[in-house]
Scaffold this active site. Structure first.
Site, PDB file in Angstrom:
ATOM      1  N   HIS A 197       7.861  37.102  -4.366  1.00 40.47           N
ATOM      2  CA  HIS A 197       7.651  36.917  -3.114  1.00 40.47           C
ATOM      3  C   HIS A 197       7.468  35.562  -2.677  1.00 40.47           C
ATOM      4  O   HIS A 197       7.154  35.263  -1.665  1.00 40.47           O
ATOM      5  CB  HIS A 197       6.621  37.913  -2.677  1.00 40.47           C
ATOM      6  CG  HIS A 197       7.043  39.251  -2.581  1.00 40.47           C
ATOM      7  ND1 HIS A 197       6.317  40.315  -2.408  1.00 40.47           N
ATOM      8  CD2 HIS A 197       8.059  39.880  -3.009  1.00 40.47           C
ATOM      9  CE1 HIS A 197       6.702  41.487  -2.680  1.00 40.47           C
ATOM     10  NE2 HIS A 197       7.955  41.388  -3.108  1.00 40.47           N
ATOM     11  N   CYS A 218      -9.641  46.174 -11.387  1.00 41.40           N
ATOM     12  CA  CYS A 218      -8.559  45.577 -12.196  1.00 41.40           C
ATOM     13  C   CYS A 218      -9.360  44.538 -13.212  1.00 41.40           C
ATOM     14  O   CYS A 218      -8.911  44.573 -14.545  1.00 41.40           O
ATOM     15  CB  CYS A 218      -7.510  44.627 -11.481  1.00 41.40           C
ATOM     16  SG  CYS A 218      -6.401  45.727 -10.589  1.00 41.40           S
ATOM     17  N   GLN A 241       3.726  39.730  -7.138  1.00 41.98           N
ATOM     18  CA  GLN A 241       4.005  39.659  -5.828  1.00 41.98           C
ATOM     19  C   GLN A 241       3.170  38.705  -4.872  1.00 41.98           C
ATOM     20  O   GLN A 241       3.656  38.475  -3.702  1.00 41.98           O
ATOM     21  CB  GLN A 241       3.800  41.020  -5.242  1.00 41.98           C
ATOM     22  CG  GLN A 241       4.748  42.027  -5.796  1.00 41.98           C
ATOM     23  CD  GLN A 241       4.264  43.608  -5.377  1.00 41.98           C
ATOM     24  OE1 GLN A 241       3.233  44.199  -5.823  1.00 41.98           O
ATOM     25  NE2 GLN A 241       4.894  44.283  -4.490  1.00 41.98           N
ATOM     26  N   ASN A 242       2.359  38.054  -5.407  1.00 42.05           N
ATOM     27  CA  ASN A 242       1.471  37.454  -4.893  1.00 42.05           C
ATOM     28  C   ASN A 242       1.780  36.017  -4.228  1.00 42.05           C
ATOM     29  O   ASN A 242       2.487  35.257  -5.006  1.00 42.05           O
ATOM     30  CB  ASN A 242      -0.011  37.324  -5.631  1.00 42.05           C
ATOM     31  CG  ASN A 242      -0.498  38.598  -5.712  1.00 42.05           C
ATOM     32  OD1 ASN A 242      -0.608  39.392  -5.086  1.00 42.05           O
ATOM     33  ND2 ASN A 242      -1.184  38.681  -6.937  1.00 42.05           N
ATOM     34  N   ILE A 243       1.193  35.596  -3.152  1.00 43.09           N
ATOM     35  CA  ILE A 243       1.671  34.193  -2.960  1.00 43.09           C
ATOM     36  C   ILE A 243       0.451  33.192  -2.820  1.00 43.09           C
ATOM     37  O   ILE A 243       0.490  32.091  -2.139  1.00 43.09           O
ATOM     38  CB  ILE A 243       2.316  34.418  -1.377  1.00 43.09           C
ATOM     39  CG1 ILE A 243       1.337  34.922  -0.314  1.00 43.09           C
ATOM     40  CG2 ILE A 243       3.602  34.995  -1.528  1.00 43.09           C
ATOM     41  CD1 ILE A 243       1.724  34.857   0.934  1.00 43.09           C
ATOM     42  N   ASP A 244      -0.560  33.710  -3.298  1.00 42.83           N
ATOM     43  CA  ASP A 244      -1.884  32.779  -3.578  1.00 42.83           C
ATOM     44  C   ASP A 244      -1.974  31.877  -4.552  1.00 42.83           C
ATOM     45  O   ASP A 244      -2.826  30.966  -4.586  1.00 42.83           O
ATOM     46  CB  ASP A 244      -3.103  33.902  -3.607  1.00 42.83           C
ATOM     47  CG  ASP A 244      -3.092  34.714  -4.830  1.00 42.83           C
ATOM     48  OD1 ASP A 244      -2.481  34.360  -5.989  1.00 42.83           O
ATOM     49  OD2 ASP A 244      -3.446  36.014  -4.841  1.00 42.83           O
ATOM     50  N   CYS A 253      12.667  23.626   6.059  1.00 43.71           N
ATOM     51  CA  CYS A 253      13.248  23.679   7.401  1.00 43.71           C
ATOM     52  C   CYS A 253      13.891  25.010   7.372  1.00 43.71           C
ATOM     53  O   CYS A 253      14.628  25.309   6.651  1.00 43.71           O
ATOM     54  CB  CYS A 253      13.971  22.681   7.953  1.00 43.71           C
ATOM     55  SG  CYS A 253      14.815  22.897   9.297  1.00 43.71           S
ATOM     56  N   PRO A 276      -8.303  39.471   0.448  1.00 40.79           N
ATOM     57  CA  PRO A 276      -7.885  40.885   0.729  1.00 40.79           C
ATOM     58  C   PRO A 276      -6.501  41.313   0.409  1.00 40.79           C
ATOM     59  O   PRO A 276      -5.570  40.524   0.426  1.00 40.79           O
ATOM     60  CB  PRO A 276      -7.906  40.961   2.439  1.00 40.79           C
ATOM     61  CG  PRO A 276      -7.779  39.705   2.923  1.00 40.79           C
ATOM     62  CD  PRO A 276      -8.367  38.525   2.073  1.00 40.79           C
ATOM     63  N   ASP A 277      -6.454  42.699  -0.134  1.00 42.90           N
ATOM     64  CA  ASP A 277      -5.132  43.282  -0.331  1.00 42.90           C
ATOM     65  C   ASP A 277      -4.374  43.774   1.099  1.00 42.90           C
ATOM     66  O   ASP A 277      -4.814  43.354   2.190  1.00 42.90           O
ATOM     67  CB  ASP A 277      -5.113  44.438  -1.236  1.00 42.90           C
ATOM     68  CG  ASP A 277      -5.771  45.592  -0.598  1.00 42.90           C
ATOM     69  OD1 ASP A 277      -6.130  45.559   0.637  1.00 42.90           O
ATOM     70  OD2 ASP A 277      -6.117  46.581  -1.605  1.00 42.90           O
ATOM     71  N   PHE A 278      -3.271  44.142   1.026  1.00 42.35           N
ATOM     72  CA  PHE A 278      -2.557  44.492   2.247  1.00 42.35           C
ATOM     73  C   PHE A 278      -2.925  45.837   2.779  1.00 42.35           C
ATOM     74  O   PHE A 278      -3.062  45.785   3.883  1.00 42.35           O
ATOM     75  CB  PHE A 278      -0.939  44.258   1.970  1.00 42.35           C
ATOM     76  CG  PHE A 278      -0.510  42.981   1.809  1.00 42.35           C
ATOM     77  CD1 PHE A 278      -0.140  42.283   2.902  1.00 42.35           C
ATOM     78  CD2 PHE A 278      -0.495  42.670   0.443  1.00 42.35           C
ATOM     79  CE1 PHE A 278       0.371  40.750   2.786  1.00 42.35           C
ATOM     80  CE2 PHE A 278      -0.001  41.171   0.520  1.00 42.35           C
ATOM     81  CZ  PHE A 278       0.394  40.367   1.420  1.00 42.35           C
ATOM     82  N   ARG A 279      -2.951  46.975   1.868  1.00 43.84           N
ATOM     83  CA  ARG A 279      -2.904  48.151   2.357  1.00 43.84           C
ATOM     84  C   ARG A 279      -4.402  49.154   2.279  1.00 43.84           C
ATOM     85  O   ARG A 279      -4.333  50.191   2.702  1.00 43.84           O
ATOM     86  CB  ARG A 279      -1.675  48.911   1.701  1.00 43.84           C
ATOM     87  CG  ARG A 279      -0.381  48.394   2.226  1.00 43.84           C
ATOM     88  CD  ARG A 279       0.647  49.319   1.651  1.00 43.84           C
ATOM     89  NE  ARG A 279       2.091  48.802   1.946  1.00 43.84           N
ATOM     90  CZ  ARG A 279       2.719  48.037   1.778  1.00 43.84           C
ATOM     91  NH1 ARG A 279       2.045  46.876   0.912  1.00 43.84           N
ATOM     92  NH2 ARG A 279       3.817  47.357   2.316  1.00 43.84           N
ATOM     93  N   CYS A 286      10.258  20.481  11.551  1.00 43.00           N
ATOM     94  CA  CYS A 286      10.906  19.451  10.665  1.00 43.00           C
ATOM     95  C   CYS A 286      10.975  17.983  11.314  1.00 43.00           C
ATOM     96  O   CYS A 286      11.236  17.828  12.445  1.00 43.00           O
ATOM     97  CB  CYS A 286      12.446  19.978  10.590  1.00 43.00           C
ATOM     98  SG  CYS A 286      13.522  18.966   9.350  1.00 43.00           S
ATOM     99  N   ILE A 322      -5.165  42.298  -8.022  1.00 42.97           N
ATOM    100  CA  ILE A 322      -5.749  41.222  -9.034  1.00 42.97           C
ATOM    101  C   ILE A 322      -6.499  40.097  -8.559  1.00 42.97           C
ATOM    102  O   ILE A 322      -7.051  39.514  -9.080  1.00 42.97           O
ATOM    103  CB  ILE A 322      -4.624  40.781 -10.127  1.00 42.97           C
ATOM    104  CG1 ILE A 322      -3.739  39.691  -9.634  1.00 42.97           C
ATOM    105  CG2 ILE A 322      -3.932  41.945 -10.737  1.00 42.97           C
ATOM    106  CD1 ILE A 322      -3.071  39.053 -10.602  1.00 42.97           C
TER     107      ILE A 322
END
Length: 349
Positions: free
Chosen positions: A151, A287, A131-134, A159, A58-61, A185, A51
């Site tokens: 994720h 999508c 699942q995204n970290i963006d 730390c 970019p996607d992963f796969r 840290c 999405i």
């Protein structure tokens, strides 16, 4: 015996014959009618990297354009190592170099993100599992309570020392990443890692606690832009009640049940094509176009397009004219692209 039969039916998807369809038809039109009915009050969205690709991320796969296919410059033993906690603790530099390229805040949410926001504004969104970290779900207007960031997130960092675990905010981590300094840290000099989930780490507690309650209430599951290859996220599709319709908007079919288990009437995987299919719909394609097609059928398309235009203008005004190179490429690609009309969209297969 009746108790055991019902138990197996609920938990394993073990059933006798063909089930009665829960949609008028197994198509996007059938899903639309269900959403418009009084039976659909709680929608869960499950989303992955697909999405965000139109934003320039970019996607992963994907074989040639995916993230894993373009990591040669980091000299990794294998692509997935960049997200493995054991490798990160010994060699953090590749991850932080990649983080500089893909750092949150340099990209704009996509049509999909704003479609999910519309579901929220119309009182239909129970939760978005991502699942995204963006962080683009947050940028699009979803609140923390609307989200389960399965994720993890870049919003906070900690730390890595179990004896310290000092927390750091987004601004602190951003300054370290863009100064090309490995984040250490202040208190104990151990590495500091964004709160994203690496391979070898457990998912956030919120994932498991929310899953238990949310999937008992869900009326419709919308899955978008994910390969459903990473566990335990992929297993969420089997948590929905057996009477809950499931819509996949993706470039290819995924999440399908194991053929052997399917023959036995077992498993919670998706079933789009067999003669026993009764609740799963696949819309195959981009999508954003899938969300526009669904919005069109719902009578929301103009509202969605205006929302995207307004929000993108506000983001550009706030950020000035600077865009991440990948985001600029995505914008240029979209400029000459007419949104797909529902009647022209690819039909479920």
């Amino acid at each position: 015996m009746d108790f055991l039969r019902n138990l197996f039916s609920r938990t394993l998807g073990l059933g006798g014959g063909k089930r009665e369809k829960v949609l008028e038809e197994l198509s996007l039109e059938g899903v639309t009618k269900f959403i418009q009915s009084d039976r659909c009050q709680n929608i869960i969205c499950m989303v992955g990297a697909g999405i965000s690709t139109s934003a320039g991320i970019p996607d992963f796969r994907s074989p040639s354009t995916g993230l894993y296919a373009n990591l040669e410059k980091y000299n990794l033993p294998y692509p997935e190592a960049i997200f493995e906690i054991s490798y990160f603790k010994k060699h953090p530099e590749p991850f932080f170099a990649l983080a500089r390229e893909l750092y949150p805040g340099q990209f704009k949410p996509t049509v999909c993100h704003y479609f999910i926001r519309m579901l929220k504004e119309k009182g239909l969104l129970l939760r978005c599992y991502t699942q995204n970290i963006d962080t683009l779900e947050r940028v699009a207007g979803l609140e923390p309570e609307d989200l389960v960031e399965a994720h993890g997130t870049f919003y906070t960092s900690h730390c890595v020392s179990s004896h310290c675990q000092k927390e750091y905010d987004l601004g602190w981590m951003k300054e370290k990443i863009f100064s090309e300094t490995t984040p250490k840290c202040d208190k104990c000099q151990s590495l500091v890692k964004p709160d994203i989930v690496f391979f070898g780490e457990t998912l956030p507690a919120r994932f498991f606690s929310s899953m238990q309650s949310d999937f008992q209430k869900v009326d419709l599951l919308i899955i978008m832009g994910t390969s459903l290859q990473v566990q335990p996220f992929a297993s969420l599709i089997s948590k929905a009640p057996l009477v809950t319709p499931r819509l996949l908007i993706n470039k290819e079919k995924t999440g399908q049940r194991d053929p052997f288990l399917g023959l036995m009437g077992m498993g919670g995987g998706m079933d789009f094509d067999s003669d026993k299919a009764y609740r799963d719909v696949a819309w195959l394609g981009d999508c954003d176009e899938g969300c526009l097609a669904l919005a069109d059928l719902l009578g929301w398309k103009k509202e969605l397009e205006e929302l995207v235009k307004k929000e993108h203008a506000a983001i550009e005004a706030q950020a000035g004219t600077s865009l991440h190179p990948l985001a600029a490429q995505a914008k240029a690609a979209q400029a000459g692209k007419e949104p797909a009309k529902a009647e022209e969209a690819q039909k479920p297969q």
